[in-house]
Write an enzyme that holds these catalytic residues in place. Structure first.
Site, PDB file in Angstrom:
ATOM      1  N   SER A   1      -9.990   2.130   2.425  1.00  0.00           N
ATOM      2  CA  SER A   1      -9.070   2.843   1.577  1.00  0.00           C
ATOM      3  C   SER A   1      -8.044   1.948   0.863  1.00  0.00           C
ATOM      4  O   SER A   1      -7.450   2.365  -0.130  1.00  0.00           O
ATOM      5  CB  SER A   1      -8.295   3.862   2.414  1.00  0.00           C
ATOM      6  OG  SER A   1      -7.472   3.200   3.355  1.00  0.00           O
TER       7      SER A   1
ATOM      8  N   SER B   1     -10.522   0.066   6.647  1.00  0.00           N
ATOM      9  CA  SER B   1      -9.836   0.147   5.353  1.00  0.00           C
ATOM     10  C   SER B   1      -9.142  -1.129   4.905  1.00  0.00           C
ATOM     11  O   SER B   1      -8.649  -1.195   3.787  1.00  0.00           O
ATOM     12  CB  SER B   1      -8.810   1.278   5.374  1.00  0.00           C
ATOM     13  OG  SER B   1      -9.446   2.518   5.283  1.00  0.00           O
TER      14      SER B   1
ATOM     15  N   LYS C   1       0.858  -1.197   0.000  1.00  0.00           N
ATOM     16  CA  LYS C   1       0.000   0.000   0.000  1.00  0.00           C
ATOM     17  C   LYS C   1       0.887   1.237   0.000  1.00  0.00           C
ATOM     18  O   LYS C   1       1.868   1.293   0.755  1.00  0.00           O
ATOM     19  CB  LYS C   1      -0.917  -0.020   1.231  1.00  0.00           C
ATOM     20  CG  LYS C   1      -1.969   1.096   1.241  1.00  0.00           C
ATOM     21  CD  LYS C   1      -2.898   0.999   2.468  1.00  0.00           C
ATOM     22  CE  LYS C   1      -3.988   2.065   2.420  1.00  0.00           C
ATOM     23  NZ  LYS C   1      -4.916   1.999   3.568  1.00  0.00           N
TER      24      LYS C   1
END
Lengths: 486, 494
Positions: free
Chosen positions: B158, B182, B78
């Site tokens: 997210s 997320s 990420k």
């Protein structure tokens, strides 16, 4: 001491002063990063990604700084809070890389305390301490390096500061100066801050208000970043006068932050309360509340040295010194240590006089610190011993001291070299006394007719003829008996 | 030989050890698959050169018999994890071109264990979002398609790029971060597993901060066992993060197969929220049955403060974000837009650097912390947060785990749920309470909706008891036998 009141057109005014002192903790590394906290260094040489507020960087508390805060709190006779919280004080400025300063707000590490301040007239006064908290310093903006650009030096960013907040207990510039002097002495005794105001490792914010004696507190103004004890006193004097003039002129004092212009000797407005930031303090979620164990505090307590006030009372009790002498001696640890080394086996009062008057005077004239004194404590003790055992007179001693200061030689060596040993041989002195009396029959007559003051003239003549070496006590004694018989 | 991209991490590690294929083979297969799936926009930055080097180093270690925990496993990172010398953007314009001079602890741990980084995965800007539509680098597309139409669907957020990459079989696993859901919500939307461990389990050092008291790193993978392996590597105490907890990380793999016999699983009544898709409620009942059949005892529990969690979260998280994002001022790193003076430069830099959702949260956060509103909002939210935590502590006196839905709906199309921010915020209604309490939570895929989209269930555990969550996750996995593939992966397999 009674309050120093200022005279205005409408009568007397009382000044009320509170001080915030920022003292940089004497540690190798910063409050929340491992970077060096040393003064100096090339710009941005002492900056870790944490100090530069880089993304994802996290603060980790420096244990050493916590110890120093606790130690200082103990030195201020203050309550140590076992639970304290680091909060974020949010505002934007380029020298504040994170966009917030990590400080303590609702829960400081140290609470109420008090210290005693020593005033010139020998009196002392208790000044309350409101709190001491830990916070990080900001970096430095340099606006004078380029015509249109500002530069940043983040070396100072993240340096550990202790903010020591006094109660509004001071009422004169002298008291405020004495307070700063005492705080600095305590910090230096503890070794938690070097107290060097010219390097910025100790800075003062001064809160000043005025009121009619007995009236409610007036509106205060805060004078930011005053960087010497002398300026603290000057800033207070001129700010108090300004406030009295404003009020007596029919206006009101506006709560605001002001700056002291050292050259003009005036304060000027920096920002008003309306312009004050909303700092949006909230607990820093990157740091857990700081919890201290009693054992941790006790262990620090054991390392506390004798503090200035304790030393002052010991000097008064053990050495029989006056408050004034004791206070002056303890105001610097190095001075107190010097005295204690010099006084060994000597008369305390005499030693104190020699340290405070002759030595400090000579150092002052030579613009030297005690640490660089050409005369060591043992050497000065040696000189005092020669006075006490009548080897030399006080007058000769001053001559010897000057020689010691210039050459670094021992007193005894100088006395021997120069033959300055005091003459205590009755016969020799008697001979000079007789000589003087024989040569001044008119003065004897005047003396006899009641002009007692002339006794000093005879003493002076005898000492002069002996080259200053005659034992003054014996000269006195002999003169007295001979003049009585004459 | 089975397609290399459809292996689980466990299978791949076995194959690498047996020299059925090399780490370079495995990485090349994933690079090829990634190139074919670029329309999903999973990555902000592909790091194939790094991946190839890391894979070659892994092969060298396999050759010497010195293979490590994750040696040769290609993963997506990420783009919220700072990677030394490799652009890290947090999906924001303001960090465009930023190359950190340091490595996040979590990514460092994984590289230490031999993981291979294929790229920096896309996400919502500064991890603020639930659909991966706030990234300055474009939306991420869910590899799943629904039967009813052909609209591109969101992967959740997210950590949308991470979840989509793992679901699309272009990465074997991925790192994510979870502040209010997320990891768990995108795992559910993409039909994979994802765990947010207990707050303090993984170091936050080097993770671009959103809301510090909530942010926690965790893995995505296609099995509970793979998640356990990845977390094993990511987790651990770190002296550089004061909120990281010094609590030993157990060997998850050694207990994961123990099943749920004798475990008490709580079903909290407050999670039956109006407006929840009936399919989701049915799935939840199926999940309860699966655990019961596997020998768990089901108990009813109550978490009365659940209903305040979402509101409280949207005070606390923006408050922290408003302060955390203050450092993005264009002065020291990232993008700067020059202005006439300092304030002008700040304003122009932030106007250009931050997206709409980020600005909205900074404004909310600044407001709730400001003088006069602090007590009414921030302070009250903190007090409620304590009560939410207390709810969990009470519930865990009666049970070992909780089972709930992960999200109130299946993945939706880009453009849906966007009429107002609150509708979007409701996506996290089931995941936020555990975030507020710092409890570990995991989403496991259980079934498909009538429209053909994956749906997940959430397992919540006691503090630092991820091991028990993994056991239950594996039990559900066995019972659910979720083998459906997104269309894209079906095509590749065909």
């Amino acid at each position: 001491m009674a309050h120093a009141l200022l005279k205005g057109e409408t009568g007397d005014w009382e000044i009320v002063i509170g001080l915030e002192i920022h003292a940089q903790v004497l540690t190798k590394s910063k409050l929340f990063s491992g970077a060096s906290a040393d003064f100096g260094g090339a710009p941005n040489a002492h900056v870790s990604p944490v100090d530069a507020g880089m993304p994802g960087m996290l603060p980790v508390i420096n244990k050493k700084c916590v110890e120093s805060a606790v130690k200082t709190g103990l030195g201020l006779n203050a309550q140590i809070n076992k639970y304290s919280v680091f909060e974020r004080k949010n505002y934007f400025y380029p020298d504040l890389p994170q966009g917030y300063q990590i400080s303590q707000y609702a829960h400081p590490i140290v609470g109420n305390g008090e210290i005693e301040i020593d005033l010139a007239d020998g009196s002392s006064k208790i000044v309350g301490i409101e709190r001491l908290h830990l916070e990080q310093d900001a970096g430095k903006s340099l606006h004078d390096q380029h015509p249109t650009k500002s530069y940043l030096d983040l070396n100072r960013s993240g340096n550990p500061l202790m903010e020591i907040v006094s109660k509004p207990d001071m009422n004169s510039a002298e008291e405020a100066a004495a307070y700063v002097t005492k705080i600095r002495a305590i910090l230096r005794y503890l070794g938690t801050c070097d107290g060097n105001m010219d390097e910025g490792s100790m800075r003062c914010d001064v809160n000043v208000s005025v009121r009619k004696p007995g009236a409610a507190l007036g509106t205060r103004c805060e004078i930011k970043n005053v960087n010497s004890i002398r300026f603290v006193a000057q800033a207070i004097e001129c700010e108090a006068k300004r406030q009295i003039e404003v009020i007596e002129g029919g206006d009101k004092i506006v709560q605001e932050t002001r700056l002291f212009d050292t050259k003009a000797g005036t304060t000027r407005a920096m920002r008003s309360k309306e312009e004050a930031h909303d700092y949006r303090y909230f607990p820093d979620p990157d740091l857990l509340p700081l919890k201290l164990e009693q054992d941790f505090i006790d262990a620090i307590k054991k390392t506390l040295p004798e503090l200035p006030d304790a030393k002052k009372y010991r000097f008064m009790k053990d050495y029989g010194l006056s408050v004034a002498d004791a206070s002056t001696l303890i105001s610097e640890k190095s001075r107190a240590d010097y005295f204690e080394a010099a006084v060994k086996g000597n008369d305390a009062k005499l030693t104190a006089n020699w340290v405070l008057t002759e030595l400090l005077g000579a150092l002052n004239r030579a613009e030297k610190d005690l640490g660089d004194s050409p005369v060591s404590a043992t050497q000065l003790g040696g000189l005092v011993a020669l006075i006490s055992d009548n080897t030399i007179s006080g007058r000769i001693a001053k001559e010897v001291f000057a020689e010691m200061f210039a050459t670094g030689k021992n007193a005894a060596a100088i006395v021997e070299e120069k033959g300055l040993r005091q003459v205590s041989d009755t016969g020799a002195i008697e001979k000079i006394v007789d000589d003087v009396l024989k040569n001044n029959p008119d003065k004897i007559a005047e003396y006899k007719s009641g002009k007692d003051k002339l006794f000093g003239f005879f003493v002076g003549q005898v000492l002069k003829q002996s080259g200053g070496k005659a034992n003054p006590g014996m000269v006195n004694e002999l003169l007295k008996s001979k003049l009585d018989k004459a | 030989m089975k397609n290399l991209t459809s292996l689980t991490i466990k299978e791949a590690l076995a194959g690498l050890k047996k020299k059925d294929f090399s780490a370079v083979d495995l990485t090349e297969a994933h690079i090829k698959a990634t190139e074919a799936a670029r329309h999903l926009n999973c990555y902000i930055l592909e790091t194939f050169d790094i991946a190839r080097k890391q894979a070659a180093a892994s092969d060298a270690r396999y050759a010497k018999g010195e293979a490590r925990l994750l040696d040769g496993i290609p993963i997506a990172m990420k783009d919220l994890f700072c990677t030394e010398g490799v652009q890290t953007t947090a999906a924001s314009n303001i960090l465009k071109g930023f190359k950190p001079p340091y490595e996040s602890t979590v990514s460092g741990n994984m590289f230490r264990d031999g993981a291979v980084m294929l790229g920096k995965a896309n996400l919502d800007e500064f991890a603020m979002g639930s659909a991966n539509i706030t990234s300055a680098y474009g939306n991420v597309i869910n590899p799943w398609k629904r039967k009813s139409d052909d609209k591109p669907l969101v992967p959740g957020g997210s950590s949308g790029g991470s979840a989509a990459a793992v679901a699309a079989r272009i990465a074997m696993g991925a790192t994510g971060t979870d502040t209010g859901g997320s990891i768990r919500q995108p795992a559910s939307f993409c039909g994979i597993s994802g765990i947010k461990p207990t707050y303090g389990r993984c170091s936050r050092f080097g993770i671009v901060a959103f809301a510090s008291s909530l942010d926690q790193a965790g893995p995505f993978a296609r099995s509970a066992e793979d998640c356990a392996l990845l977390l094993q590597s990511m987790a651990g105490y770190d002296s550089k993060d004061s909120t990281s907890v010094n609590c030993p990380v157990p060997d998850y793999a050694s207990t994961i197969a123990q099943g749920v016999k004798g475990l008490k699983v709580g079903v909290p009544k407050e999670y039956r929220i109006d407006g929840t898709n009936p399919e989701i409620l049915k799935l939840w009942e199926r999940g309860v049955e699966m655990l019961k059949d596997a020998g768990a005892e089901i108990v009813d529990v109550s978490l009365p403060y659940t209903k305040y969690a979402l509101q409280t979260y949207y005070v606390i998280a923006p408050a922290e974000c408003s302060s955390n994002l203050a450092r993005y001022d264009g002065v020291r790193f990232g993008q700067r837009v020059e202005g006439d003076n300092l304030i002008d430069t700040y304003e122009k830099t932030r106007a250009a650097g931050f997206g709409k959702e980020v600005k909205r949260r900074i404004l909310i956060g600044t407001y709730v912390l400001s003088a006069g509103y602090y007590d009414a909002y921030y302070n009250k939210a903190r007090r409620v947060r304590k009560l939410i935590w207390q709810d969990f502590i009470e519930a865990y006196k009666k049970c070992d785990l909780l089972l709930t839905p992960t999200a109130p709906t299946a993945a939706f199309a880009i453009g849906e749920n966007m009429q107002d921010p609150v509708t979007m915020y409701l996506n996290d209604v089931f995941t936020i309470p555990a975030s507020m309490a710092g409890m570990p939570g995991m989403s496991v895929p259980v079934g498909l909706s009538a429209d053909g989209l994956p749906l997940g269930l959430q397992l919540l555990g006691k503090p630092f008891d991820e091991a028990t969550i993994f056991r239950a996750a594996q039990a559900i996995e066995k019972a659910a036998n979720f083998t459906a593939l997104p269309q894209l992966a079906q095509a590749r397999a065909a």
